[in-house]
Scaffold this active site. Structure first.
Site, short mmCIF file in Angstrom:
data_model
loop_
_atom_site.label_atom_id
_atom_site.label_comp_id
_atom_site.label_asym_id
_atom_site.label_seq_id
_atom_site.Cartn_x
_atom_site.Cartn_y
_atom_site.Cartn_z
N LEU A 1 -22.35 30.85 -7.96
CA LEU A 1 -21.17 31.03 -8.45
C LEU A 1 -21.23 31.12 -10.04
CD1 LEU A 1 -19.32 28.50 -6.18
CD2 LEU A 1 -19.31 30.79 -5.74
N ASP A 2 -20.14 31.99 -10.52
CA ASP A 2 -20.01 31.77 -11.67
C ASP A 2 -19.82 30.53 -12.44
OD1 ASP A 2 -20.22 34.60 -11.90
OD2 ASP A 2 -18.13 34.99 -11.99
N ILE A 3 -20.16 30.22 -13.64
CA ILE A 3 -20.10 29.01 -14.31
C ILE A 3 -18.64 28.38 -14.43
CG2 ILE A 3 -19.79 29.84 -16.73
CD1 ILE A 3 -21.63 27.41 -17.67
#
Length: 239
Positions: free
Chosen positions: A104-106
Site C-alpha cells: 500500500l502507498d505510504i
C-alpha cells in the site's frame, strides 16, 4: 511432522541468531520434553515436543498470518532506512519472519496481510488469480456515472490499460466518496485511474482483498491474527 534443528526453531521464533541460541543451550536454559538440551543441533518436532526457555514453555507456530490496519506514514516493507515499516508495528517474534502481501502507498490506509507463507502470498498476488482488491476513497471533484462506465471498460493509462474495475458512487459533489474494486495492484493504480479523468484521490483505504475483509474494530496501527474461517476462505482461493 518435519524434524528441525533446535537452534533453527528458536532462531525463527525470535530468540536471537543461531550463535546466540547456542549460548542459551550452553547456559542450560533450554529444555526439550523436560530434559536440558546440550546440543543446539539436536532435531526436534516443534509441533509435538515441549520446548522451554528459562522454564517457560513455547507455543510454536510454523505459519503466521496477521491482519494489519495500516496507518498512513508507514511503508509496506520489511526494512527501510528513513521510514517506519509495517513490520515495525508487530511483536519482534512476528516481525522477524513475516512479509507484507503486496504493498500500500505510504499515505494509503487499511487492510494489509502479513505472513511467512510464501505460497499463499504468491497465489494472492499472482495476476493469473485475479484476486480483487476493494478500496474506499474520497475524491476531490464530482464522480459521475460516466466514470463508472469508463472504469468498467478499463482505464487507459500511459503504460497500460487497466482491467475492468467496479466503481460505486456513495456520494457525489465537490468531494465524492466512492468504492472501487480492481484486480491488479500496480503502483499508484487507483490514484492514476482517477487522475486520468482530472480527479484527485485525497483519501484511500483498502477494505478488502479477495475474501478477506478489514476488521473495522482495528484502529490504524492495530493488528490481529487471522481466524481459522478467514484463513480457510483465503486458502480456498489457492485451490
Amino acid at each position: 511432522m518435519k524434524r528441525e534443528r533446535l537452534d533453527k526453531v528458536l532462531a525463527n521464533m525470535g530468540f536471537g541468531t543461531r550463535k546466540e541460541v547456542k549460548q542459551l543451550v550452553k547456559q542450560g536454559r533450554i529444555t526439550v520434553d523436560g530434559t536440558t538440551a546440550t546440543d543446539p543441533g539436536m532435531h526436534v518436532i516443534p509441533e509435538e515436543q515441549e520446548i522451554s526457555v528459562d522454564d517457560e514453555p513455547l507455543t510454536y507456530k510454523r505459519w503466521i498470518y496477521v491482519m494489519l490496519n495500516k496507518p498512513p506514514g508507514v511503508i509496506s516493507a520489511t526494512e527501510d532506512a528513513r521510514h517506519e515499516t509495517v513490520v515495525d508495528l508487530l511483536p519482534y517474534e512476528w516481525a522477524t519472519k513475516v512479509h507484507p502481501v503486496g504493498r500500500l502507498d505510504i499515505d494509503t490506509e487499511g487492510l494489509l496481510l502479513l505472513t511467512n507463507d510464501g505460497q499463499l502470498s504468491h497465489n494472492l498476488l499472482s495476476p493469473k488469480k485475479k484476486v480483487d482488491k476493494e478500496y474506499f476513497a474520497r475524491i476531490e471533484g464530482r464522480v459521475t456515472e460516466q466514470h463508472v462506465q469508463a472504469f468498467a471498460k478499463g482505464v487507459e493509462l500511459e503504460d497500460f490499460t487497466t482491467l475492468p474495475a467496479r466503481l460505486e458512487i456513495l456520494s457525489s459533489g465537490d468531494v465524492s466518496e466512492i468504492k472501487v474494486t480492481i484486480m491488479e495492484g500496480k503502483f499508484h493504480q487507483v490514484k492514476r485511474m482517477f487522475a486520468a479523468f482530472g480527479l484527485q484521490v485525497i483519501y484511500l483505504k483498502r477494505i478488502r482483498m479477495g475474501s478477506l475483509h478489514l476488521d473495522e474494530s482495528l484502529e490504524p496501527g492495530e493488528y490481529r491474527e487471522l481466524t481459522e474461517e478467514e484463513l480457510d476462505a483465503l486458502r480456498g482461493r489457492e485451490r
